[in-house]
Motif scaffolding. Sequence first.
Motif, short mmCIF file in Angstrom:
data_model
loop_
_atom_site.label_atom_id
_atom_site.label_comp_id
_atom_site.label_asym_id
_atom_site.label_seq_id
_atom_site.Cartn_x
_atom_site.Cartn_y
_atom_site.Cartn_z
N VAL A 89 -6.68 3.24 -15.11
CA VAL A 89 -7.73 2.26 -15.40
C VAL A 89 -8.81 2.89 -16.26
O VAL A 89 -9.30 2.28 -17.22
CB VAL A 89 -8.33 1.70 -14.10
N MET A 90 -9.18 4.12 -15.95
CA MET A 90 -10.23 4.78 -16.72
C MET A 90 -9.76 5.15 -18.13
O MET A 90 -10.58 5.18 -19.06
CB MET A 90 -10.74 6.02 -15.98
N SER A 91 -8.49 5.41 -18.29
CA SER A 91 -7.96 5.61 -19.64
C SER A 91 -8.11 4.33 -20.45
O SER A 91 -8.50 4.36 -21.63
CB SER A 91 -6.49 6.03 -19.59
N ARG A 92 -7.84 3.20 -19.83
CA ARG A 92 -8.02 1.92 -20.51
C ARG A 92 -9.51 1.66 -20.78
O ARG A 92 -9.87 1.16 -21.86
CB ARG A 92 -7.42 0.78 -19.67
N ALA A 93 -10.35 2.02 -19.83
CA ALA A 93 -11.80 1.83 -20.02
C ALA A 93 -12.28 2.65 -21.21
O ALA A 93 -13.10 2.18 -22.02
CB ALA A 93 -12.55 2.23 -18.76
N PHE A 94 -11.76 3.88 -21.33
CA PHE A 94 -12.14 4.71 -22.47
C PHE A 94 -11.65 4.08 -23.77
O PHE A 94 -12.39 4.02 -24.77
CB PHE A 94 -11.56 6.11 -22.32
N ALA A 95 -10.41 3.60 -23.79
CA ALA A 95 -9.88 2.96 -24.99
C ALA A 95 -10.70 1.74 -25.37
O ALA A 95 -10.96 1.50 -26.56
CB ALA A 95 -8.41 2.59 -24.77
N ILE A 96 -11.12 0.99 -24.39
CA ILE A 96 -11.96 -0.19 -24.66
C ILE A 96 -13.27 0.24 -25.32
O ILE A 96 -13.72 -0.36 -26.31
CB ILE A 96 -12.25 -0.97 -23.36
N SER A 97 -13.89 1.28 -24.79
CA SER A 97 -15.16 1.74 -25.36
C SER A 97 -14.97 2.25 -26.79
O SER A 97 -15.85 2.07 -27.64
CB SER A 97 -15.79 2.83 -24.48
N GLU A 98 -13.82 2.87 -27.06
CA GLU A 98 -13.53 3.34 -28.41
C GLU A 98 -13.37 2.16 -29.37
O GLU A 98 -13.93 2.15 -30.48
CB GLU A 98 -12.26 4.20 -28.42
N VAL A 99 -12.60 1.18 -28.96
CA VAL A 99 -12.36 0.01 -29.82
C VAL A 99 -13.65 -0.76 -30.07
O VAL A 99 -13.89 -1.26 -31.19
CB VAL A 99 -11.28 -0.90 -29.18
N LEU A 100 -14.51 -0.84 -29.07
CA LEU A 100 -15.77 -1.56 -29.22
C LEU A 100 -16.86 -0.70 -29.85
O LEU A 100 -17.95 -1.20 -30.16
CB LEU A 100 -16.26 -2.07 -27.85
N GLY A 101 -16.59 0.59 -30.03
CA GLY A 101 -17.57 1.47 -30.66
C GLY A 101 -18.77 1.78 -29.78
O GLY A 101 -19.87 2.01 -30.29
N GLU A 142 -13.53 -8.27 -22.40
CA GLU A 142 -12.33 -8.96 -21.97
C GLU A 142 -11.32 -9.07 -23.11
O GLU A 142 -10.11 -8.90 -22.91
CB GLU A 142 -12.69 -10.36 -21.46
N ALA A 143 -11.81 -9.36 -24.32
CA ALA A 143 -10.92 -9.49 -25.47
C ALA A 143 -10.26 -8.15 -25.81
O ALA A 143 -9.08 -8.09 -26.17
CB ALA A 143 -11.70 -10.01 -26.68
N ALA A 144 -11.02 -7.08 -25.67
CA ALA A 144 -10.50 -5.76 -25.99
C ALA A 144 -9.53 -5.25 -24.94
O ALA A 144 -8.55 -4.57 -25.25
CB ALA A 144 -11.64 -4.76 -26.16
N ALA A 145 -9.79 -5.59 -23.67
CA ALA A 145 -9.06 -5.00 -22.55
C ALA A 145 -7.55 -5.12 -22.67
O ALA A 145 -6.82 -4.18 -22.34
CB ALA A 145 -9.53 -5.61 -21.24
N GLY A 146 -7.07 -6.26 -23.12
CA GLY A 146 -5.63 -6.46 -23.24
C GLY A 146 -5.14 -6.52 -24.67
O GLY A 146 -4.02 -6.96 -24.92
N SER A 147 -5.97 -6.06 -25.58
CA SER A 147 -5.63 -6.16 -27.01
C SER A 147 -4.55 -5.17 -27.41
O SER A 147 -4.31 -4.16 -26.73
CB SER A 147 -6.89 -5.91 -27.86
N PHE A 148 -3.93 -5.43 -28.55
CA PHE A 148 -2.90 -4.53 -29.08
C PHE A 148 -3.48 -3.15 -29.34
O PHE A 148 -2.83 -2.14 -29.05
CB PHE A 148 -2.33 -5.12 -30.37
N MET A 149 -4.69 -3.09 -29.88
CA MET A 149 -5.30 -1.81 -30.21
C MET A 149 -5.53 -0.96 -28.96
O MET A 149 -5.24 0.24 -28.95
CB MET A 149 -6.63 -2.03 -30.94
N VAL A 150 -6.03 -1.58 -27.89
CA VAL A 150 -6.27 -0.83 -26.66
C VAL A 150 -4.95 -0.43 -26.01
O VAL A 150 -4.79 0.72 -25.56
CB VAL A 150 -7.14 -1.66 -25.68
#
Length: 202
Positions: A89-101, A142-150
């Motif tokens: 979950v925290m790996s996904r949280a990190f990816a979300i923060s990266e995608v959102l800048g 929410e949009a980033a959480a399940g996105s292709f990029m994340v």
Amino acid sequence: MRKIWMLAALLLLPLAASAAEFREGVNYKVISSAPASAKPNATEFFSYYCPHCYVFSKKYIPQLEANLPAGMEFKQNHVDFIGKEMGKVMSRAFAISEVLGVTAQIEPLLFSEIHEKRHSFKSLEEVKAFYVANGVDAKKFEAAAGSFMVNSMVDSMSRATQNSGIEGVPAIIINDKYLIKNESLKSFEDMMELVTYLSTLP
């Protein structure tokens, strides 16, 4: 079981001049037979659940970024083998923060929440609430959480971790090929000299 570790001396010793002669197998490990990455980079493998990573992020990462050889990029790779399911979950949280800048904004707060306030997150929804409370738009999260990029970033970080051969964090890999052996270093300056040395290898 993988362990959380960091050379205590590295965290405690001040910068000191060093004329170390670096050797493969002693100071660094070659983790790939492929050529070093075309674009120079230093990648920190870390976990939000690792207390040494928290100290490293406050005390040394700013210095590391500021003193990298010219043209070298600093990157981070969150590992998922600490924290059981919440590690993923925290790996996904990190990816979300990266995608959102928003990594620079959120990361120190998240580290502090876990290690200073002893908050034990239980779900991605709870992580989202924390992000929102600290200025991140809920709909964007929410949009980033399940996105292709994340999803792609989470998969990429997991593969990179498996291919790295690391046994603990924080760990630094140079040019996707050279893993620094933290236990061989006596000071942070030794690390920077080793980073510079490894950046020149093929």
